[in-house]
Design a protein around this motif. Structure first.
Motif, PDB file in Angstrom:
ATOM      1  N   TYR A  50      49.586  76.355  60.052  1.00  0.00           N
ATOM      2  CA  TYR A  50      49.729  77.702  59.488  1.00  0.00           C
ATOM      3  C   TYR A  50      49.638  77.559  57.978  1.00  0.00           C
ATOM      4  O   TYR A  50      50.066  76.550  57.410  1.00  0.00           O
ATOM      5  N   VAL A  51      49.059  78.558  57.341  1.00  0.00           N
ATOM      6  CA  VAL A  51      49.000  78.580  55.876  1.00  0.00           C
ATOM      7  C   VAL A  51      49.763  79.817  55.415  1.00  0.00           C
ATOM      8  O   VAL A  51      49.408  80.944  55.776  1.00  0.00           O
ATOM      9  N   ALA A 359      47.258  80.435  43.417  1.00  0.00           N
ATOM     10  CA  ALA A 359      47.191  79.578  44.613  1.00  0.00           C
ATOM     11  C   ALA A 359      48.498  78.833  44.810  1.00  0.00           C
ATOM     12  O   ALA A 359      48.627  77.647  44.510  1.00  0.00           O
ATOM     13  N   ASP A 360      49.525  79.556  45.291  1.00  0.00           N
ATOM     14  CA  ASP A 360      50.816  78.967  45.671  1.00  0.00           C
ATOM     15  C   ASP A 360      50.908  79.102  47.180  1.00  0.00           C
ATOM     16  O   ASP A 360      51.054  80.214  47.690  1.00  0.00           O
ATOM     17  N   LEU A 361      50.806  78.005  47.877  1.00  0.00           N
ATOM     18  CA  LEU A 361      50.822  78.135  49.335  1.00  0.00           C
ATOM     19  C   LEU A 361      51.378  76.897  50.035  1.00  0.00           C
ATOM     20  O   LEU A 361      51.505  75.825  49.436  1.00  0.00           O
ATOM     21  N   LEU A 362      51.708  77.116  51.302  1.00  0.00           N
ATOM     22  CA  LEU A 362      52.346  76.077  52.107  1.00  0.00           C
ATOM     23  C   LEU A 362      51.502  75.818  53.348  1.00  0.00           C
ATOM     24  O   LEU A 362      51.031  76.767  53.980  1.00  0.00           O
ATOM     25  N   ILE A 363      51.328  74.553  53.662  1.00  0.00           N
ATOM     26  CA  ILE A 363      50.685  74.190  54.924  1.00  0.00           C
ATOM     27  C   ILE A 363      51.804  73.798  55.881  1.00  0.00           C
ATOM     28  O   ILE A 363      52.587  72.876  55.593  1.00  0.00           O
ATOM     29  N   ILE A 364      51.880  74.516  56.985  1.00  0.00           N
ATOM     30  CA  ILE A 364      52.985  74.344  57.934  1.00  0.00           C
ATOM     31  C   ILE A 364      52.453  73.767  59.234  1.00  0.00           C
ATOM     32  O   ILE A 364      51.433  74.227  59.736  1.00  0.00           O
ATOM     33  N   GLU A 365      53.178  72.816  59.781  1.00  0.00           N
ATOM     34  CA  GLU A 365      52.842  72.270  61.114  1.00  0.00           C
ATOM     35  C   GLU A 365      54.073  72.359  61.996  1.00  0.00           C
ATOM     36  O   GLU A 365      54.902  71.446  62.006  1.00  0.00           O
ATOM     37  N   ILE A 393      57.135  72.060  56.814  1.00  0.00           N
ATOM     38  CA  ILE A 393      56.285  72.149  55.620  1.00  0.00           C
ATOM     39  C   ILE A 393      55.641  70.784  55.378  1.00  0.00           C
ATOM     40  O   ILE A 393      56.330  69.805  55.110  1.00  0.00           O
ATOM     41  N   ARG A 394      54.322  70.728  55.488  1.00  0.00           N
ATOM     42  CA  ARG A 394      53.612  69.451  55.315  1.00  0.00           C
ATOM     43  C   ARG A 394      53.036  69.295  53.921  1.00  0.00           C
ATOM     44  O   ARG A 394      52.907  68.195  53.398  1.00  0.00           O
ATOM     45  N   ARG A 395      52.632  70.401  53.320  1.00  0.00           N
ATOM     46  CA  ARG A 395      52.034  70.357  51.987  1.00  0.00           C
ATOM     47  C   ARG A 395      52.452  71.598  51.222  1.00  0.00           C
ATOM     48  O   ARG A 395      52.523  72.685  51.785  1.00  0.00           O
ATOM     49  N   VAL A 396      52.709  71.404  49.931  1.00  0.00           N
ATOM     50  CA  VAL A 396      53.005  72.536  49.063  1.00  0.00           C
ATOM     51  C   VAL A 396      51.957  72.535  47.952  1.00  0.00           C
ATOM     52  O   VAL A 396      51.735  71.505  47.308  1.00  0.00           O
TER      53      VAL A 396
END
Ligand code: GUN
Ligand code: ZN
Length: 404
Positions: A50-51, A359-365, A393-396
């Protein structure tokens, strides 16, 4: 750089929706958003990801992050016993800088990429905090606290010095300076007047506290006879669309009308209201009266940094007060802790996955058993909110930069 997956996209002005989609980041902005499969192999995310937009915390206190969890006291005793000693440590600007850096890490770990926060009365420490949050890429309003009574001597310098040092503070990166008279009872009329003037002259955001706890409200009445707590701020030019007032638990109808008329924002802090036993703020009634509402963690009044969890407490408070009528749909709660809070804080290009936004976003798994549920669960947004874990949260990504 391309990110792809289930994207949390804006849906009208007060909700979000999920779609299989992708976005392209150029420098610090989102340049393009498209639905369907990404045009090339994505750099971030993928079919199981999810982003989400980064979260926005509309009210917290930087020097209080180590003071989380001191239970059993109501507001005024807790400030005296726990908080004022913690804030006194910020007389050492090096300590403040180090702590602000630790707090930035803590916020980013929880997916918070923007916040409105308080520093302390110390101008040097406040400047250090502004520079530190900016260096970490966060978007922020950092309040220089003003107070000249009902606090220890070390935290109540002379008015002229406070105002002059406040005036000299400078923004850095995406971190702005705000004017933060702590609350009416810690400020003399002279200091509130100076704060109002400074805000008017500089256009800085005003941050303060309003009507949180019964003993506090009683003391405000005593110190400003004949005026409601909200009128006190209005008397000194501190109520406007650029004012964020935390709590609003004990407001009456006239106060709600005045807040609505001025376009001021109440930062609802449900976890703090529970922790400090202040009472339940009635957001539904505030909104019905036309009051704008944001949502804050109020660390350390509230013990929870994670904004999806704070949103869950907002929902629980609302249901406690209004039963089924108090249900707030998850698409609105997700909007609240992203673009909703950003709008309230004067950031129309923050925390939303749309072209032109920062571009402030989170990559969720979500992990295996939750991923399984995604296919079966009829309310995916509700599922994500209620089952939320920070460890998903995998990436910020902050201002286009992927965090290490
Ligand atoms: N009212 C005045 N200062 C504070 C503070 O630091 N935290 C909370 N929760 N309420 C306040
Ligand atoms: Zn607060």
């Amino acid at each position: 750089m391309i990110a792809a997956g289930r994207l949390m996209l804006p849906n009208g002005t007060d909700a979000v929706r999920l779609a299989d989609a992708w976005l392209r980041i150029e420098n610090d902005r989102i340049a393009e958003v498209g639905e369907g499969p990404p045009p090339v192999e994505p750099d971030l995310g993928g079919p199981t990801s999810y982003v989400l937009p980064g979260f926005v915390d509309a009210h917290c206190h930087l020097p209080q992050f180590d003071a989380i969890g001191a239970d059993g006291m109501e507001l005024l005793d807790w400030l005296a016993a726990v908080i004022f000693p913690a804030e006194t440590r910020w007389q050492d600007a090096t300590y403040a800088r180090d702590m602000a850096d630790r707090v930035a890490s803590r916020l980013l770990t929880a997916g918070t990429t923007a916040c409105a926060c308080f520093a302390t009365v110390h101008a040097e420490a406040t400047q250090a905090a502004i520079e530190t949050l900016a260096a970490r890429g966060l978007r922020a309003h950092v309040g220089h606290v003003l107070m000249d009574r009902h606090a220890p001597r070390a935290l109540t310098p002379p008015i002229a010095a406070q105002v002059e040092s406040s005036r000299q503070l400078r923004p850095a990166g995406r971190a702005e300076v705000s004017v933060a008279p702590r609350f009416a009872i810690s400020c003399t009329p002279e200091l509130l007047a100076a704060a109002g003037e400074l805000a008017a002259k500089t256009g800085r955001l005003v941050q303060t506290h309003l009507s949180e706890n019964r003993a506090e409200v009683a003391l405000a009445r005593e110190l400003f006879p004949g005026r409601s707590y909200t009128q006190v701020y209005d008397d000194f030019g501190l109520l406007s669309e650029r004012a964020v007032l935390a709590h609003g638990v004990w407001l009456d109808d006239d106060e709600r009308s005045l807040l609505a008329e001025r376009g001021a924002i109440v930062a609802h802090c449900p976890t703090a209201n529970a922790f400090l036993m202040s009472g339940d703020a009635d957001v539904r009634t505030m909104r019905a009266a036309g009051v704008r509402v944001a949502l804050g963690s109020d660390i350390a009044g509230g013990p929870i940094v994670s904004m999806p969890r704070v949103a869950r407490h907002m929902l629980e408070t609302s249901k406690r007060l209004h039963g089924r009528d108090g249900v707030i749909p998850p698409e609105r709660l997700w909007r609240q802790i992203t673009a909703g809070n950003a709008d309230a804080l004067g950031w129309p290009r923050t925390s939303r996955l749309e072209p032109g936004a920062e571009a402030d976003l989170l990559i969720i798994e979500p992990d295996a058993c939750e991923r399984l549920a995604r296919d079966r669960w009829p309310n995916e947004l509700g599922y994500l909110l209620h089952a939320w874990q920070d460890r998903w949260i995998r990436r910020v990504v902050v201002a286009g930069r992927v965090q290490p």
